[in-house]
Design an enzyme around this catalytic site. Structure first.
Site, PDB file in Angstrom:
ATOM      1  NE  ARG A   1      -3.920   0.588   1.973  1.00  0.00           N
ATOM      2  CZ  ARG A   1      -5.152   0.735   2.458  1.00  0.00           C
ATOM      3  NH1 ARG A   1      -5.370   1.608   3.439  1.00  0.00           N
ATOM      4  NH2 ARG A   1      -6.153   0.037   1.990  1.00  0.00           N
TER       5      ARG A   1
ATOM      6  CG  HIS B   1      -8.467  -0.089  -2.725  1.00  0.00           C
ATOM      7  ND1 HIS B   1      -7.731  -1.197  -2.349  1.00  0.00           N
ATOM      8  CD2 HIS B   1      -9.082   0.356  -1.591  1.00  0.00           C
ATOM      9  CE1 HIS B   1      -7.890  -1.402  -1.042  1.00  0.00           C
ATOM     10  NE2 HIS B   1      -8.697  -0.478  -0.573  1.00  0.00           N
TER      11      HIS B   1
ATOM     12  CD  GLN C   1     -13.196  -1.548  -0.607  1.00  0.00           C
ATOM     13  OE1 GLN C   1     -12.365  -1.470   0.303  1.00  0.00           O
ATOM     14  NE2 GLN C   1     -14.431  -1.974  -0.386  1.00  0.00           N
TER      15      GLN C   1
ATOM     16  CG  ASP D   1     -13.560   6.460  -1.365  1.00  0.00           C
ATOM     17  OD1 ASP D   1     -13.420   6.381  -0.129  1.00  0.00           O
ATOM     18  OD2 ASP D   1     -12.636   6.243  -2.179  1.00  0.00           O
TER      19      ASP D   1
ATOM     20  CB  CYS E   1     -14.024   1.467   0.242  1.00  0.00           C
ATOM     21  SG  CYS E   1     -13.480   3.184   0.354  1.00  0.00           S
TER      22      CYS E   1
ATOM     23  NE  ARG F   1     -10.739  -5.062   0.758  1.00  0.00           N
ATOM     24  CZ  ARG F   1      -9.894  -4.091   1.165  1.00  0.00           C
ATOM     25  NH1 ARG F   1     -10.391  -2.973   1.667  1.00  0.00           N
ATOM     26  NH2 ARG F   1      -8.589  -4.190   1.015  1.00  0.00           N
TER      27      ARG F   1
HETATM   28  N1   CP Z   1     -11.314   0.097   2.591  1.00  0.00           N
HETATM   29  C1   CP Z   1     -10.032   0.006   2.995  1.00  0.00           C
HETATM   30  O1   CP Z   1      -9.111  -0.271   2.217  1.00  0.00           O
HETATM   31  O2   CP Z   1      -9.880   0.196   4.338  1.00  0.00           O
HETATM   32  P1   CP Z   1      -8.490   0.418   5.097  1.00  0.00           P
HETATM   33  O3   CP Z   1      -7.918   1.726   4.588  1.00  0.00           O
HETATM   34  O4   CP Z   1      -8.876   0.460   6.545  1.00  0.00           O
HETATM   35  O5   CP Z   1      -7.576  -0.718   4.772  1.00  0.00           O
HETATM   36  N1  NVA Z   2     -10.013   6.657  -1.589  1.00  0.00           N
HETATM   37  C1  NVA Z   2      -9.574   6.304  -0.272  1.00  0.00           C
HETATM   38  C2  NVA Z   2      -9.843   4.861   0.006  1.00  0.00           C
HETATM   39  C3  NVA Z   2      -9.484   4.397   1.383  1.00  0.00           C
HETATM   40  C4  NVA Z   2      -9.692   2.935   1.581  1.00  0.00           C
HETATM   41  C5  NVA Z   2      -8.091   6.628  -0.113  1.00  0.00           C
HETATM   42  O1  NVA Z   2      -7.331   6.396  -1.062  1.00  0.00           O
HETATM   43  O2  NVA Z   2      -7.710   7.116   0.942  1.00  0.00           O
END
Ligand code: CP
Ligand code: NVA
Length: 294
Positions: free
Chosen positions: A106, A133, A136, A212, A252, A280
């Site tokens: 990530r 993502h 997700q 989101d 999400c 997930r």
């Molecule tokens: N939706 C999601 O990816 O959550 P986190 O940022 O908590 O991993």
């Molecule tokens: N769009 C958000 C998703 C978090 C799971 C981000 O990138 O922070």
């Protein structure tokens, strides 16, 4: 149980890395694993979790998923690695490939994820970048299929910021047969996703409404401007009244009640958000099995 996988040994950096059949195989196996969660399909395997951004769901679902499959996960905090003292990413990736069976990453720039994939000899999984993502989106598609029985011809309305989650969700729709149309303010559209301005135009008759956060990780410096620009894009009961009578809402998470979604919708009876979060775990376990078993 699928034993021969075309995904074995591959990376998942973008939804475009999957074929329709592979995406369907992930969802089908996720359902099997949801029914029988504790099977030692990855006994002895280790997943590394290199997370340069915050996470609750992704980190914990990958860790719990590996434990349920008889394997292990190791959190690799960037600041604890020699990487933060100048060791190169290629050298780190080479060394980690000798210990781990897969690496979930990530990070901010998609190019950095691509570099991990280039230098690691093990499967690399996108656990979120600023651009996509995919894990997700797989959970979201499973949640829709669970509720509606099929993804074919499903109308998905996206409301708000055109985030990484939207990009992956729309790309997966092209593989699995659902259509995503987004309503975004000017400048907040997602690349490659059909968008309009008025949220009512996309929610009207939609089967699923998705939103989101208005302030994704990395966008914090724009907070004030974003709250103003996105204010007309809140998912509330009045907007949802335009959707199909059985329509449900996804997000999400993390959610910001009072910003992109009201608390009434987030916790209300049309929310599929908590099932979505659980999914997930199931899709990522399926993905790991398909990537790691030969
Ligand atoms: N939706 C999601 O990816 O959550 P986190 O940022 O908590 O991993
Ligand atoms: N769009 C958000 C998703 C978090 C799971 C981000 O990138 O922070």
């Amino acid at each position: 149980m699928l034993t021969v996988s075309s995904l074995t040994g591959r990376d998942l950096l973008r939804i475009a890395d999957l074929s329709s059949a592979e995406a369907e195989a992930v969802l089908d196996l996720a359902v099997e694993l949801r029914e029988q969660p504790k099977q030692p399909l990855l006994a002895g395997a280790t997943l590394g979790l290199y997370f340069a951004k915050h996470s609750t769901r992704t980190r914990v679902s990958f860790s719990a998923g590996m434990a349920q499959l008889g394997g292990a996960a190791i959190a690799l905090a960037p600041e604890e690695l020699q990487l933060s003292r100048g060791e190169s990413l290629p050298d780190t990736a080479r060394a980690l490939s000798g210990y781990l069976d897969a690496l979930a990453v990530r990070t901010h720039a998609h190019a950095e994820l691509a570099a991990w994939a280039e230098w690691a000899s093990i499967p690399v999984i996108n656990a979120l970048t600023a651009e996509e993502h995919p894990c997700q989106a797989l959970a979201d598609a499973l949640t829709i299929r669970d509720r509606l029985g099929s993804l074919d011809g499903v109308r998905v309305a996206w409301v708000g910021d055109g985030t990484n989650v939207l990009v992956s969700l729309a790309a997966l729709g092209e593989l699995l047969g659902y259509e995503v149309v987004a309503a975004c303010p000017p400048g907040y559209e997602a690349p490659g996703v059909q968008s309009v301005r008025d949220p009512r135009d996309v929610v009207d008759g939609a089967d699923v409404v998705v939103t989101d956060t208005w302030i994704s990780m990395g966008d914090e410096h724009e907070r004030v401007k974003r709250l103003i620009d996105l204010e007309p894009y809140r998912v509330d009961d009045a907007l949802l009244a335009l959707a199909s009578p059985d329509a449900f809402v996804m997000h999400c998470l993390p959610a910001h009640p009072g910003e992109e979604i009201t608390a009434d919708v987030l916790y209300g009876k049309r929310s599929a958000i908590w099932d979505e979060a659980e999914n997930r775990l199931h899709v990522q376990k399926a993905l790991l099995v398909l990537l790691l078993r030969s």
